[in-house]
Each structure stands twice: as C-alpha cells, then as structure tokens.
Design an enzyme around this catalytic site. Structure first.
Site, PDB file in Angstrom:
ATOM      1  CB  THR A 137      -5.935   5.578  -8.243  1.00  0.00           C
ATOM      2  OG1 THR A 137      -5.587   6.730  -7.464  1.00  0.00           O
ATOM      3  CG2 THR A 137      -6.730   6.010  -9.465  1.00  0.00           C
ATOM      4  CG  HIS A 140      -7.255   8.817  -0.263  1.00  0.00           C
ATOM      5  ND1 HIS A 140      -7.305   7.475  -0.589  1.00  0.00           N
ATOM      6  CD2 HIS A 140      -7.537   9.483  -1.416  1.00  0.00           C
ATOM      7  CE1 HIS A 140      -7.576   7.333  -1.873  1.00  0.00           C
ATOM      8  NE2 HIS A 140      -7.743   8.545  -2.401  1.00  0.00           N
ATOM      9  CB  CYS A 192      -0.914  -0.012   1.229  1.00  0.00           C
ATOM     10  SG  CYS A 192      -1.818   1.529   1.468  1.00  0.00           S
ATOM     11  CG  ASN A 245     -12.663   9.697  -5.528  1.00  0.00           C
ATOM     12  OD1 ASN A 245     -13.705  10.347  -5.602  1.00  0.00           O
ATOM     13  ND2 ASN A 245     -11.497  10.193  -5.908  1.00  0.00           N
ATOM     14  CG  ASP A 272      -2.951  14.282  -4.881  1.00  0.00           C
ATOM     15  OD1 ASP A 272      -3.907  13.585  -4.490  1.00  0.00           O
ATOM     16  OD2 ASP A 272      -2.327  14.052  -5.946  1.00  0.00           O
TER      17      ASP A 272
HETATM   18  P1  DGP Z   1      -7.877   8.623  -5.535  1.00  0.00           P
HETATM   19  O1  DGP Z   1      -7.835   8.725  -7.027  1.00  0.00           O
HETATM   20  O2  DGP Z   1      -9.113   9.226  -4.900  1.00  0.00           O
HETATM   21  O3  DGP Z   1      -7.593   7.209  -5.058  1.00  0.00           O
HETATM   22  O4  DGP Z   1      -6.671   9.536  -5.033  1.00  0.00           O
HETATM   23  C1  DGP Z   1      -5.358   9.087  -4.890  1.00  0.00           C
HETATM   24  C2  DGP Z   1      -4.486  10.287  -4.930  1.00  0.00           C
HETATM   25  O5  DGP Z   1      -3.228   9.906  -4.415  1.00  0.00           O
HETATM   26  C3  DGP Z   1      -4.236  10.854  -6.320  1.00  0.00           C
HETATM   27  O6  DGP Z   1      -4.767  12.183  -6.399  1.00  0.00           O
HETATM   28  C4  DGP Z   1      -2.722  10.872  -6.472  1.00  0.00           C
HETATM   29  C5  DGP Z   1      -2.233  10.655  -5.074  1.00  0.00           C
HETATM   30  N1  DGP Z   1      -1.002   9.885  -4.966  1.00  0.00           N
HETATM   31  C6  DGP Z   1      -0.785   8.647  -5.485  1.00  0.00           C
HETATM   32  N2  DGP Z   1       0.463   8.236  -5.178  1.00  0.00           N
HETATM   33  C7  DGP Z   1       1.006   9.227  -4.420  1.00  0.00           C
HETATM   34  C8  DGP Z   1       2.285   9.374  -3.808  1.00  0.00           C
HETATM   35  O7  DGP Z   1       3.168   8.518  -3.858  1.00  0.00           O
HETATM   36  N3  DGP Z   1       2.491  10.540  -3.126  1.00  0.00           N
HETATM   37  C9  DGP Z   1       1.524  11.517  -3.042  1.00  0.00           C
HETATM   38  N4  DGP Z   1       1.852  12.627  -2.349  1.00  0.00           N
HETATM   39  N5  DGP Z   1       0.322  11.402  -3.607  1.00  0.00           N
HETATM   40  C10 DGP Z   1       0.073  10.269  -4.295  1.00  0.00           C
END
Ligand code: DGP
Length: 110
Positions: A92, A97, A3, A84, A29
C-alpha cells in the site's frame, strides 16, 4: 514526490522511531498486525523490493544488518520479516519497507 514514508523521514509526519542512522529509519507500524510490528525503510526512495538493483542493494544489506539489532533492542528472538511488492501482494506504500512482526505465534504465509 508524494510519499508518506519520505515525509516520515523528513519529519513532516510523526512516527514512533525505534532506530535511525544515516541510511535507515525504523518505526512502529500505525496499524500493528502483531504486538511488535516495526517497519524498516531506506532513507533513499526505492519504490519496493521489485526495484532493488545492483546499484541500490547496499542499503538493503545494511537493513538486514540493522534488523537483528532492532530485534535485540525489542527483546525478541523469534520474528518474521516481510516485504510486499505490488497491490496484489498487499503493498500500500510505494517506498521499500520491511515489516518486522513478532510477539505472537505467526501462522501461515498470508
Ligand atoms: P504494505 O501494506 O506492505 O505497503 O505496508 C504499509 C504499512 O505502512 C502498513 O502496515 C501501514 C503502515 N503505514 C501507512 N501509513 C503509515 C504512517 O503514516 N505511519 C506509520 N507509522 N505507518 C504507516
């Protein structure tokens, strides 16, 4: 468990932290959809908002206490909170979150 957000909590993947306490971590993000785009996550692994139960919902209440503190820290008064659940809804990362989005006019719901 493979994860990404658990790895961020463990410090194995770097992040730009904006808030942390014993239960919760908030960080920027990596793919911001707005000038302010912060993710607030429980340190406990919960797969998404569809997995919130009476047993684990205390941390969710805590997250919603922390969100106004983060907003104040960021200097934002108008913001959107989104979570989401499932691929069709755009999830994703399968660790609960809450997105905090702000800094521009947010139109529509999707
Ligand atoms: P969702 O699509 O709702 O599952 O949002 C997941 C978010 O997580 C997406 O906007 C991009 C962010 N994200 C994915 N991997 C990483 C990471 O390694 N670091 C950070 N800071 N954000 C991430």
């Amino acid at each position: 468990m493979d994860c990404i957000f658990c790895k961020i909590i463990a410090g194995e993947i770097p992040s730009t932290k904006v808030y942390e306490d014993e239960q919760v971590l908030a960080f920027r993000d990596i793919q911001p959809a707005a000038p302010v785009h912060i993710l607030v996550i429980p340190k406990q692994h919960i797969s998404g908002c569809g997995a919130i139960t009476a047993e684990n919902s205390a941390v969710v209440a805590h997250i919603f206490e922390v969100i106004p503190q983060i907003a104040k820290q960021e200097g934002i008064t108008d913001f959107r909170v989104v979570s989401n659940q499932g691929a069709e809804a755009g999830q994703t990362v399968h660790h609960l979150h809450f997105h905090i989005l702000a800094g521009r006019t947010l139109k529509g719901m999707c």
